[in-house]
Every structure is written in structure tokens, then in C-alpha cells.
Design a protein around this motif. Sequence first.
Motif, PDB file in Angstrom:
ATOM      1  N   ILE A 229      33.931  33.028  35.640  1.00 31.66           N
ATOM      2  CA  ILE A 229      34.460  33.929  36.672  1.00 31.66           C
ATOM      3  C   ILE A 229      34.869  35.267  36.061  1.00 31.66           C
ATOM      4  CG2 ILE A 229      36.394  34.280  38.271  1.00 31.66           C
ATOM      5  CD1 ILE A 229      36.255  31.212  38.774  1.00 31.66           C
ATOM      6  N   ALA A 230      35.605  35.203  34.951  1.00 33.91           N
ATOM      7  CA  ALA A 230      36.065  36.436  34.299  1.00 33.91           C
ATOM      8  C   ALA A 230      34.893  37.280  33.815  1.00 33.91           C
ATOM      9  CB  ALA A 230      36.981  36.076  33.124  1.00 33.91           C
ATOM     10  N   ILE A 231      33.866  36.643  33.290  1.00 40.03           N
ATOM     11  CA  ILE A 231      32.702  37.363  32.774  1.00 40.03           C
ATOM     12  C   ILE A 231      31.918  38.020  33.910  1.00 40.03           C
ATOM     13  CG2 ILE A 231      30.450  37.060  31.664  1.00 40.03           C
ATOM     14  CD1 ILE A 231      31.853  34.833  29.959  1.00 40.03           C
ATOM     15  N   VAL A 232      31.678  37.277  34.988  1.00 37.22           N
ATOM     16  CA  VAL A 232      30.920  37.819  36.122  1.00 37.22           C
ATOM     17  C   VAL A 232      31.666  38.974  36.773  1.00 37.22           C
ATOM     18  CG1 VAL A 232      30.000  37.301  38.420  1.00 37.22           C
ATOM     19  CG2 VAL A 232      29.673  35.676  36.550  1.00 37.22           C
ATOM     20  N   GLN A 233      32.995  38.869  36.876  1.00 37.13           N
ATOM     21  CA  GLN A 233      33.785  39.948  37.479  1.00 37.13           C
ATOM     22  C   GLN A 233      33.632  41.259  36.723  1.00 37.13           C
ATOM     23  OE1 GLN A 233      37.605  37.893  37.385  1.00 37.13           O
ATOM     24  NE2 GLN A 233      37.726  37.940  39.616  1.00 37.13           N
ATOM     25  N   GLN A 234      33.358  41.194  35.425  1.00 30.25           N
ATOM     26  CA  GLN A 234      33.383  42.400  34.599  1.00 30.25           C
ATOM     27  C   GLN A 234      32.015  42.802  34.032  1.00 30.25           C
ATOM     28  OE1 GLN A 234      36.899  42.390  31.853  1.00 30.25           O
ATOM     29  NE2 GLN A 234      37.279  40.380  32.744  1.00 30.25           N
TER      30      GLN A 234
END
Length: 291
Positions: A229-234
Motif C-alpha cells: 500500500i505504501a509503495i503504490v501510494q508513492q
Amino acid sequence: MIHLRYIHYFLAVAEHQSFTRAAEVLHVSQPALSQHIKSLEESLGVLLFDRSSKNIRLTDVGEIYFQYAQQASHLLNEGQRAIHDIEDLSRGSIRVAVTPSFITYFIGPLVAKLYAQHPNITVQVQESPQDKIEKMLLNDEIDIGIGFDEANSSGISTEKLLTEKLTLVASVDHPLVKKVSITLKQIEDENFVLLNPKFATRTQIDHYFRKLGLQLKVHMEVDSINAIIAIVQQTSLLTVIPSNIPNAYNRLVVIPLLKQPLERTAILMRRKDSWQSTALKAFITYAKNLV
């Protein structure tokens, strides 16, 4: 007469295949441990361990005795938990293991509801691949597991919990989000971040896209949905995760998968014929009502 501690010592040596390592774990001296095992063997009239080589291993009769000793240990542990099981749920404990996606959207609300009604019940939750969850169930290391409808062990009983739908997810800034429709070619040209292959979810994703004739370009592999989730958001990386997760996060957008949706059945898993505490029964009830 066979003392219970002899059984405990026997299981430790069998597990570690070493008197030295078992003695360290048991916090007893190696000579004392060796003497206890020798006393057990004399009581049974057989040799349980082959000591002829550097590595200690069970003899044929030792292998048989190990199965029964392990079974007895499980029953004694269950009996100990049963003593502390209070019918009015004023106390209790539950040991749970789940596959990654459930940590993100299911376990939180479930534990919150249980805690609101029964704050003195303690819950130990760990995230793990499904094959490891099954092993932990069989070894009586956990009370219940949540995974998917592919339990491999005949010693595991399963019960349907819910149907989970996986979907393509991107950040709000991703170019595909603005398109009215997308093609298989466009998906194939994108880079993905996915769970690593040890997880059942990854196997299911790979199988789904192979059926569509696609080989996803996996740029990054991780072992946590939260990391995804954190990677896709950024970044501009795409992923495939349960469709109800993005709703709880900023900067995530669902892109419906083409053709037939990727769905799977989530299950509750327990060791067959295992004892259920009152706390565990309550946990199962809350899990089913949350669906």
C-alpha cells in the motif's frame, strides 16, 4: 513409572536432534538431560535415540513413541487451557494466525468488536503464509487460522468464512486511472509490486493472469500488504490486492480487472478434533458476523 518431565525432555531432544541444544532450551545440564532420557528408555525397555553418529536421531521405535508423546503433549496443553477457560468470558486467550490481506482489513474490526464486549480476552495475532499456518495448527502453536480454501493437511478442518475479490490498484496519479477502459496490453506494459511467491495470494494472482495470457512485470516483491500500500501510494507501480482495502486509504484507486473477477474463498482453519475454548467460540462467532 514414567514422569511427565521425561516426556517433555524426550520431545525437546527429538525436536532439536541434539542433547546440547535441548539442554540449553530446557535450562538443564546436558548430563542431567542424558540421564533422564536414559531413565525413560530403561522404563520403556527400548532405545529411543540412535547415538552412533554425530547427529542424534530417533530410532524406529523412537519415531513411533514420538507420535504418541506429541499427541499426549497436545492434549495436556489443551487440558491446561481448559482449566482457565471461564464460561462467562471474563477471561481467556486466543492464538490466531492469518494470511497477509486479513491483517489489513479484517482482523482490526474483528478484534475491536471482541474487545468491546470482552476486554479481558487476550488475542495473539501473527501474519504468516498458509502452509506455515497449517504447521502451527498441527503443532498446537495456534488455536485458529484464517486463510484460503486450499488447506493441504488431512489433519486440518476448514469452514467457509467469506468470498474475497482481488482487484487492480494504482495511485490516484497513475495515468491508467484517467482512462475509460484499459486493455490487456496496457496491463502487461506496467510494472507491479506484489507479495512474494511464498504467499498463496501471489500464486493465485500469477495463475489468474496466466489464464489471461499475461506475464506480469513484477518490479518489486514484499512480504506485507501494508508495504504494498505504501509503495503504490508513492510510486507508479500497480498491484493486485483485495478490493475493499483501497477504500480505507488515501491516494489508492481501484481499476476493475478485465473479464472474470479474481475471487477466492476465505476459510477458518482448525486442527481436527481440537478443543475449543469459550473465547475461541466467541472469536469464531464474531468473525462470521463481521462478514
